[in-house]
Design an enzyme around this catalytic site. Structure first.
Site, PDB file in Angstrom:
ATOM      1  N   CYS A   1       0.837  -1.202   0.000  1.00  0.00           N
ATOM      2  CA  CYS A   1       0.000   0.000   0.000  1.00  0.00           C
ATOM      3  C   CYS A   1       0.876   1.258   0.000  1.00  0.00           C
ATOM      4  O   CYS A   1       1.493   1.570  -1.000  1.00  0.00           O
ATOM      5  CB  CYS A   1      -1.001  -0.048   1.153  1.00  0.00           C
TER       6      CYS A   1
ATOM      7  N   HIS B   1      -3.541  -5.504   0.354  1.00  0.00           N
ATOM      8  CA  HIS B   1      -2.999  -5.907   1.648  1.00  0.00           C
ATOM      9  C   HIS B   1      -2.868  -7.429   1.742  1.00  0.00           C
ATOM     10  O   HIS B   1      -3.756  -8.112   2.246  1.00  0.00           O
ATOM     11  CB  HIS B   1      -3.873  -5.360   2.781  1.00  0.00           C
TER      12      HIS B   1
ATOM     13  N   GLU C   1      -1.256  -9.177   3.712  1.00  0.00           N
ATOM     14  CA  GLU C   1      -1.170  -9.692   5.079  1.00  0.00           C
ATOM     15  C   GLU C   1      -2.479 -10.316   5.557  1.00  0.00           C
ATOM     16  O   GLU C   1      -2.503 -11.032   6.555  1.00  0.00           O
ATOM     17  CB  GLU C   1      -0.718  -8.593   6.058  1.00  0.00           C
TER      18      GLU C   1
END
Length: 184
Positions: free
Chosen positions: A57, A161, A163
């Site tokens: 990001c 994202h 993650e």
């Protein structure tokens, strides 16, 4: 000298448009000057030393800024006919697909598949690509979702994202990053 790889994450802030040559600051821009200055210095140092780098990001956006690129400051205002890139529902679910560019590191991380479904949470994006960077993923609306420097061992930026491990590509990005860092 003590790191084998660097991940620069996102956050609820934007980089100062002056960092990429713009005098105008969009009213929705939320600055964090200390974080941006730190990110610029550490990203520049990391890529100049060819240390494996993963930008997520705002980390991807900073990679582009370090290389002289620019950003769209507010997607809904500057590109009004695009998808909603500010996911409001759970980020553990995909929101839109991305199209991957053949021959890139990101495509290799996706086992040669040309698309992936990702989450999204950003109102800014890469506009003009920085020096020595290539686009590796684009949303169906044309917003750049990934960049990389093919001249470095592992230098990857993604706008979503990973993650949250929404798709297999997310896991593979981390796996390949860790493998590259182990070789440092």
């Amino acid at each position: 000298d003590i790191i084998d790889g660097l991940v620069v994450t996102g956050g609820n802030f934007d980089h100062d448009p002056k960092m990429y040559g713009e005098d105008f600051q969009h009213p929705k821009t939320k600055l964090n000057p200390e974080r941006s200055a730190f990110d610029f210095a550490i990203v520049e140092h990391t890529i100049n030393r060819d240390i494996p780098f993963l930008g997520i990001c705002a980390g991807q956006q900073m990679l582009n800024i370090v290389r002289g690129g620019s950003l769209i400051q507010c997607i809904p205002d500057e590109a009004p006919h695009t998808l909603n890139h500010s996911q409001e529902e759970c980020r553990h679910r995909p929101t839109h697909d991305i199209n991957l560019v053949a021959g890139t590191l990101l495509e290799k991380c996706n086992n040669g598949k040309k698309t992936a479904a990702v989450n999204t949470s950003h109102h800014q994006a890469v506009k003009d690509i920085g020096k020595n960077l290539v686009i590796n993923a684009v949303a169906p609306d044309g917003i750049i979702e990934g960049i990389e420097d093919p001249n470095l061992r592992f230098c990857l930026g993604v706008q979503w994202h990973p993650e949250f491990f929404v798709c297999d590509l997310d896991r593979e990005i981390y796996k390949q990053f860790i493998l590259a860092a182990q070789k440092s």
